[in-house]
Scaffold this active site. Structure first.
Site, PDB file in Angstrom:
ATOM      1  CE  LYS A  51      -6.764  98.506 -15.793  1.00 35.95           C
ATOM      2  NZ  LYS A  51      -5.691  99.378 -15.520  1.00 35.95           N
ATOM      3  N   GLY A  57      -5.241 104.528 -15.529  1.00 39.41           N
ATOM      4  CA  GLY A  57      -4.077 105.035 -15.932  1.00 39.41           C
ATOM      5  C   GLY A  57      -4.549 106.596 -16.075  1.00 39.41           C
ATOM      6  N   GLY A 112      -7.490 102.667  -7.896  1.00 36.84           N
ATOM      7  CA  GLY A 112      -6.513 102.814  -6.919  1.00 36.84           C
ATOM      8  C   GLY A 112      -6.205 104.249  -6.338  1.00 36.84           C
ATOM      9  CG  ASP A 157      -3.768  95.650 -15.704  1.00 35.75           C
ATOM     10  OD1 ASP A 157      -4.815  96.706 -16.210  1.00 35.75           O
ATOM     11  OD2 ASP A 157      -2.760  96.172 -15.345  1.00 35.75           O
ATOM     12  CE  LYS A 201       0.176  98.524 -16.942  1.00 36.04           C
ATOM     13  NZ  LYS A 201      -1.383  98.512 -16.567  1.00 36.04           N
TER      14      LYS A 201
END
Length: 284
Positions: free
Chosen positions: A30, A33, A66, A183, A242
């Protein structure tokens, strides 16, 4: 010079048992970040993915986007509202999400992988009904809850030697498109593929016994320990979803899941191919 070469050879030899362990196995990464925003980190992650593929590991890359979506919405003059950390997504916003996530972000990652010597194919959760979803909450609009995964599009690409790059969009049987938390999408895909590992790249070093003390990193958590960690206040805030995604993946078919610091260059290789590792591992 000879000493440096010998050290490199030692590193490769130490990695050998881990390469053997993962050879022919599926690993879902995944991607998100800082590792998705910093150009140097992006190149490092793509290099890790290609290297693992070349030594026989089947890598599936699942991503969100995002910040990129927010930037485009701002350019279009459209305000973004969040409820409990989830983006309120009307019809116009989900159309933009398709353009950004399944288009610009997804194809950009495919291009990066190919620039460092890999072979990748971009997918969205809409392709082949890969991610079947339904509305999560009416007040959130087109935000989806996953109800089924059809993994055959991914499996077919892996069999042919490609790296599937999956954007976290889904659709229902009527054709409505939904934005899905990345996620969550990664955890469901890892479970459906019975993956050897799910690796969640984050902006934290893992689960900490004391949130203010990095030395309290919890290196291994069993499923049966999670409830006590939550009730005891050890796991709080954004770490809860998470860890719950990791727990879902393991409970439903993946062998293990990791939460690692994507801000560290080559963190995927450190976790997978060394004794020390770098983050928190969740197992059954």
């Amino acid at each position: 010079m000879i000493i440096d070469i010998q050290k490199r050879a030692e590193v490769l030899i130490q990695a050998l048992p881990y390469i053997q362990k993962y050879y022919g196995k599926t690993v879902v990464v995944k991607y998100g970040g800082s590792a998705m925003e910093d150009e140097a980190l992006k190149k490092a992650v793509m290099g890790d993915v290609v290297l693992l593929t070349l030594v026989g590991v089947k890598i599936v890359l699942v991503h969100g986007g995002g910040p990129a979506l927010s930037a485009v919405l701002k350019q279009l003059g459209k305000e973004t509202t969040f409820v409990d950390g989830l983006r309120v997504t009307d019809l116009e916003t989900v159309d933009v999400a398709q353009m950004v996530l399944a288009g610009k972000v997804n194809k950009g990652l495919v291009n990066l992988i190919q620039n460092v010597g890999g072979s990748a194919v971009g997918l969205s959760g809409m392709d082949g009904h890969l991610i079947e979803a339904e509305q999560l909450d009416e007040q959130l609009g087109y935000v989806g809850k996953i109800v089924a995964i059809q993994p055959s599009p991914i499996a077919d690409l892996l069999e042919k030697g490609y790296i599937p790059v999956v954007s976290s969009l889904g659709c229902d049987k009527e054709g409505n498109v939904y934005n899905i938390n990345a996620d969550t999408a990664a955890s469901h895909i890892a479970a459906a593929l019975k993956a050897e590992s799910l690796i969640n790249l984050t902006d934290t070093i893992g689960v900490l016994g004391d949130a203010k003390d990095p030395s309290t990193l919890i290196r291994r958590i069993k499923l049966g320990e999670i409830a006590a960690l939550k009730s005891g206040g050890v796991i709080t805030g954004g770490m809860i979803p998470k860890l719950e995604c990791c727990a879902h993946a393991v409970a439903e078919g993946a062998k293990r899941a990791f939460i690692i610091d994507g801000r560290v260059p080559h963190s995927i290789l450190i976790e997978m191919l060394t004794d020390e590792g770098i983050g928190t591992m969740v197992t059954a």
